[in-house]
Write an enzyme that holds these catalytic residues in place. Sequence first.
Site, PDB file in Angstrom:
ATOM      1  CG  ASN A 154      -1.964   1.077   1.183  1.00 23.18           C
ATOM      2  OD1 ASN A 154      -1.948   1.922   0.280  1.00 23.18           O
ATOM      3  ND2 ASN A 154      -2.876   1.069   2.135  1.00 23.18           N
ATOM      4  CG  ASN A 170      -4.768   4.824  -3.819  1.00 22.46           C
ATOM      5  OD1 ASN A 170      -4.705   3.996  -2.912  1.00 22.46           O
ATOM      6  ND2 ASN A 170      -3.878   4.871  -4.802  1.00 22.46           N
ATOM      7  CG  ASP A 171      -5.961   2.657   1.447  1.00 18.62           C
ATOM      8  OD1 ASP A 171      -5.260   2.439   0.436  1.00 18.62           O
ATOM      9  OD2 ASP A 171      -5.527   2.598   2.606  1.00 18.62           O
ATOM     10  N   GLY A 194      -5.892  -2.482   0.133  1.00 21.30           N
ATOM     11  CA  GLY A 194      -5.247  -1.181  -0.085  1.00 21.30           C
ATOM     12  C   GLY A 194      -3.979  -1.173  -0.912  1.00 21.30           C
ATOM     13  CG  ASP A 216      -1.313   1.821  -3.683  1.00 20.62           C
ATOM     14  OD1 ASP A 216      -0.103   1.506  -3.720  1.00 20.62           O
ATOM     15  OD2 ASP A 216      -1.801   2.530  -2.780  1.00 20.62           O
ATOM     16  CG  ASP A 245      -9.232 -14.838 -16.628  1.00 16.41           C
ATOM     17  OD1 ASP A 245      -8.569 -15.429 -15.773  1.00 16.41           O
ATOM     18  OD2 ASP A 245     -10.478 -14.743 -16.598  1.00 16.41           O
ATOM     19  CD  GLU A 262      -6.926 -19.228 -16.044  1.00 10.44           C
ATOM     20  OE1 GLU A 262      -6.914 -19.539 -14.858  1.00 10.44           O
ATOM     21  OE2 GLU A 262      -7.791 -18.467 -16.526  1.00 10.44           O
TER      22      GLU A 262
END
Lengths: 560, 57
Positions: free
Chosen positions: A139, A144-145, A164, A166, A331, A360
């Site tokens: 974090n 910006n949490d 949190g 980032d 993905d 994947e």
Amino acid sequence: MKSRTLFAAMFLLAGYIQQVQGQADIRRVEPAFWWAGMKNPNLQLLVYGPQISELTPVVSHPGVSVKQTIRLENPNYLFIDLDLSGAKPGAFDIGFQQKGKTVRSYTYRLLEREKSSSLRKGFDPTDVMYLITPDRFANGDPSNDNMEGMHERLNRTFKGGRHGGDIKGIADHLDYIAGMGFTAIWLNPLLENNMKEYSYHGYSTTDFYKVDPRYGSNEDYVDLIRKAHSKNIRIIMDMILNHCGSEHWWMKDLPSKDWINYDGKFAPTSHRMEVVLDPYASAADKKMYTDGWFVETMPDMNQRNPLMATYLIQNTIWWIEYSGLDGIRMDTYPYPDAGFMSDWTKAVLEEYPHFNMVGEVWNANPAIVSYWQRGKINSDGYVSYLPSLMDFPVQETLGKALPQKETRYDSGLILLYRIMVNDFLYPDAANLVVFPDNHDMDRFYTRVGENLNWFKQGVLFLLTTRGIPQIYYGSEALMTNAPSGDHGSIRSDFPGGWQGDKVNAFTGQGLSKEAAETQQWMKKLLTWRKTASAVHYGKLLQFVPEDGVYVFFRYDEKQR
Amino acid sequence: MVIVNKNEQPYSLKLDRFAEALQGATQAYDVLGGKPVSLQSGALALQPGQGLLLEIK
């Protein structure tokens, strides 16, 4: 009281203005900008706004022409096909006309491409990827949490909550990552996931063109990539073309009935990926697999709709060109329409011939995984352009073989040897990504029963066999999870990433003796691998395991 | 040369089977142990559960 009256008056006025100006308006243009000089001269703009389809777009600019305009049953969407064949970098106005009169205008920008952008080289066997779950690494910016407009708020006490981490947290620790000897970072998805809960994993995109503000801005992401490049670290973006999040902006006002599979209503996927290549598959089974949704909060996008297909292809190219990517991890590769995945990879490689993308295909059977690799001749005629795949067969076998009792035929290292024999199925086994674990499964140290010998032998094998290794963040410090299969625990916070952490794996403070030693051991191995040409592009020679010992050689003209 | 050894007791690995790769080499370097290893005796003494990464000289 006074302010409340004023507020009410403004509210009424706003409504009045909208009425007198007419309904049609522009809320979104995507992609918001593009580049001059792309190989594909076509660009399709999605324009969204109330009654926008009533207007006719007009462009008067050298090198730019409107080829066609596409309207759907929803009048709030307008798709504009532009031909940019002769366009130079610069701005031009798209006029939106009604009865021959321009009532709206949008200034569109064509940027100049970075020099050699199309020649960028993707990740390759000289690399070792460090996989990071951004919410759980560090974090760097507590401000910006929690962000206005973002539903889910910080809750570090909940395993499935936002913790949190980032972009700044990653940028701050690039020296640690480079110092360990990693040369690439695969970041789990960073795009906006404005979901009400479980948004931290990032696989429910709610805006394909925007980084989630709880991680930072689009500009912060670009800066991270620039900074990583300055430290010789490549960045691999995690993308999802199969589904979006149910809070995606278009879910409130779908362009067409067929934009989302099963008419936009939830029906679960069967997860039976075999049906795609099953020579005897029923149409019913194929539909249930391809069109079914993962979960109710992940609407399954219909890539057979050509507008959706183009939207997604352009979105990928936009991120490569805009942010300077070195690769993509795709993905759930076999879940979207297979023909579309072929078109998508082909389109990306036509713009960037030396780029790399890894898919994947979560299956322990190498015959199934190999079906999807570029160069594979498939009996059903399916042509794939995907350069790389995640080597799930090796991952699954390694975790099984190490803790097993050694027997001559049925268990232990012989299984690892045998899975490598299956390389004859792959057109390019050297371009597979090998890994002991990832964000979706037990951490490797947990998988081998916290046996340090097995852990190290597994890592040694992966960092020296053919392919491109990937290590999940924290493995170097022996991170574990409990209970088995618990996603929130698998994706635990990296020790030292949060202020007040008692253990700090960045500095080594508070690490157990085993963890500290393993970190140094892995650093030594990774650093050696950086210049080990035999491991990068050398040949592999293996010997059938005997007496619980598996021996193999990597060799080239300089090293063995 | 990479050796994955799961034996729980010390193990002597005979090298003659790997001749096509070793090509008569008598010296190697243990990358992670940071020390030279002699191949002259025709066998390697492996520690229990030890993985070994050797550069053949």
